[in-house]
Design an enzyme around this catalytic site. Structure first.
Site, PDB file in Angstrom:
ATOM      1  N   PHE A   1       4.159  -0.860  10.333  1.00 25.94           N
ATOM      2  CA  PHE A   1       3.500  -1.956  11.037  1.00 25.94           C
ATOM      3  C   PHE A   1       2.178  -2.279  10.357  1.00 25.94           C
ATOM      4  O   PHE A   1       1.641  -1.499   9.567  1.00 25.94           O
ATOM      5  CB  PHE A   1       3.280  -1.600  12.510  1.00 25.94           C
ATOM      6  CG  PHE A   1       2.361  -0.424  12.731  1.00 25.94           C
ATOM      7  CD1 PHE A   1       1.004  -0.615  12.936  1.00 25.94           C
ATOM      8  CD2 PHE A   1       2.856   0.877  12.719  1.00 25.94           C
ATOM      9  CE1 PHE A   1       0.158   0.470  13.124  1.00 25.94           C
ATOM     10  CE2 PHE A   1       2.020   1.969  12.915  1.00 25.94           C
ATOM     11  CZ  PHE A   1       0.662   1.763  13.116  1.00 25.94           C
ATOM     12  N   CYS A   2       1.654  -3.466  10.672  1.00 24.18           N
ATOM     13  CA  CYS A   2       0.365  -3.917  10.153  1.00 24.18           C
ATOM     14  C   CYS A   2      -0.166  -4.978  11.113  1.00 24.18           C
ATOM     15  O   CYS A   2       0.409  -5.200  12.177  1.00 24.18           O
ATOM     16  CB  CYS A   2       0.503  -4.465   8.733  1.00 24.18           C
ATOM     17  SG  CYS A   2       1.730  -5.782   8.580  1.00 24.18           S
ATOM     18  N   THR A   3      -1.233  -5.645  10.757  1.00 26.97           N
ATOM     19  CA  THR A   3      -1.896  -6.558  11.692  1.00 26.97           C
ATOM     20  C   THR A   3      -0.989  -7.702  12.133  1.00 26.97           C
ATOM     21  O   THR A   3      -0.759  -7.904  13.325  1.00 26.97           O
ATOM     22  CB  THR A   3      -3.176  -7.134  11.064  1.00 26.97           C
ATOM     23  OG1 THR A   3      -3.994  -6.063  10.612  1.00 26.97           O
ATOM     24  CG2 THR A   3      -3.936  -7.974  12.081  1.00 26.97           C
TER      25      THR A   3
END
EC number: 1.14.-.-
Length: 255
Positions: A178-180
């Protein structure tokens, strides 16, 4: 109240240099500010303006003549800002819309499996899932998902070294990342596939989409999500953080 749009799509844009000035003119005409990156692999940006202006820009990107339908799968996350979070408009040409530094990685050809926010908790709760935060270390320090591995990245390009040193396709059979907003973990998923990993997942729309749609009472997120504008960080419901301004003094680059 202003509307903020975080947007990206990996899509072949061989004419990305030619669309720069028309896109800039469109944004100027709509009084939109922020940063948009263009490259042969797609578009990435965060912009803000009046709600009608942001809606008009999103419609043009997705269905207008500028990109002729090539951005019809544009990933969009909307939030609000009480004041303009950007000082000016920048439309930049880049080699990559998010810098990994591996020419063989091509997200326009192959990426991992998208996971909707509503299905994320179940995936990361499975004991055989290795959960990886693909953001920079200072972002992870402000908030992350329960049980996530922090690769301690100073910039996204270091993800390749983390994979080489810490991950093994034979031992790590199921990986979720996951990331922003979804762009870094999507590119990371493409990189892992190119390195022989088979079961690779990434959170569709990123942390922002998760915080927007998952109630805090059901959330596995802990802390706040750093964003690269003057709001500094967002919490559940994409509300502006009251605490983050005391934690961060300015926003570093988004590599």
């Amino acid at each position: 109240m202003l509307k903020v749009a975080a947007l990206y799509q990996f899509a072949p844009l061989p004419d990305f240099r030619e669309v720069r000035e028309p896109l800039r003119a469109l944004c100027v005409g709509l009084s939109v500010k922020g940063t948009i990156l263009l490259a042969g692999e797609g578009i990435n940006g965060t912009v803000a303006g009046m709600p009608d202006a942001i809606d008009a820009l999103a419609a043009e990107l997705q269905t207008g003549t500028l990109f002729s339908g090539r951005l019809d799968n544009l990933e969009l996350k909307f939030s609000q800002a009480s004041v303009m979070p950007f000082a000016r408009l920048k439309v930049r040409l880049k080699k990559e819309i998010v810098t990994l530094g591996d020419p063989a990685t091509d997200p326009t050809r192959a990426v991992g499996i998208y996971v909707e926010p509503k299905d994320w908790n179940g995936l990361i709760a499975a004991p055989d899932t290795l959960l990886i935060d693909t953001r920079n270390a200072f972002e992870v320090a402000m908030g992350t998902f329960e049980g996530a591995v922090d690769p301690q990245l100073a910039r996204f390009g270091e993800f390749k070294d983390f994979v080489a040193q810490k991950l093994d396709p034979d031992r790590h059979r199921r990986i979720a990342m996951f990331c922003t907003g979804g762009i870094r973990c999507e590119k990371a998923s493409s990189y892992l596939l190119s390195r022989g990993f088979k079961e690779v997942y990434h959170l569709k729309g990123g942390i922002l989409k998760y915080l927007e749609g998952i109630p805090e009472s059901e959330s596995c997120w802990r802390g706040e999500c750093f964003v690269f504008d003057d709001r500094i960080a967002l919490g559940h419901g994409l509300t502006e953080s009251r605490r983050a301004g005391r934690l961060m003094d300015g926003a570093p680059g988004d590599d």
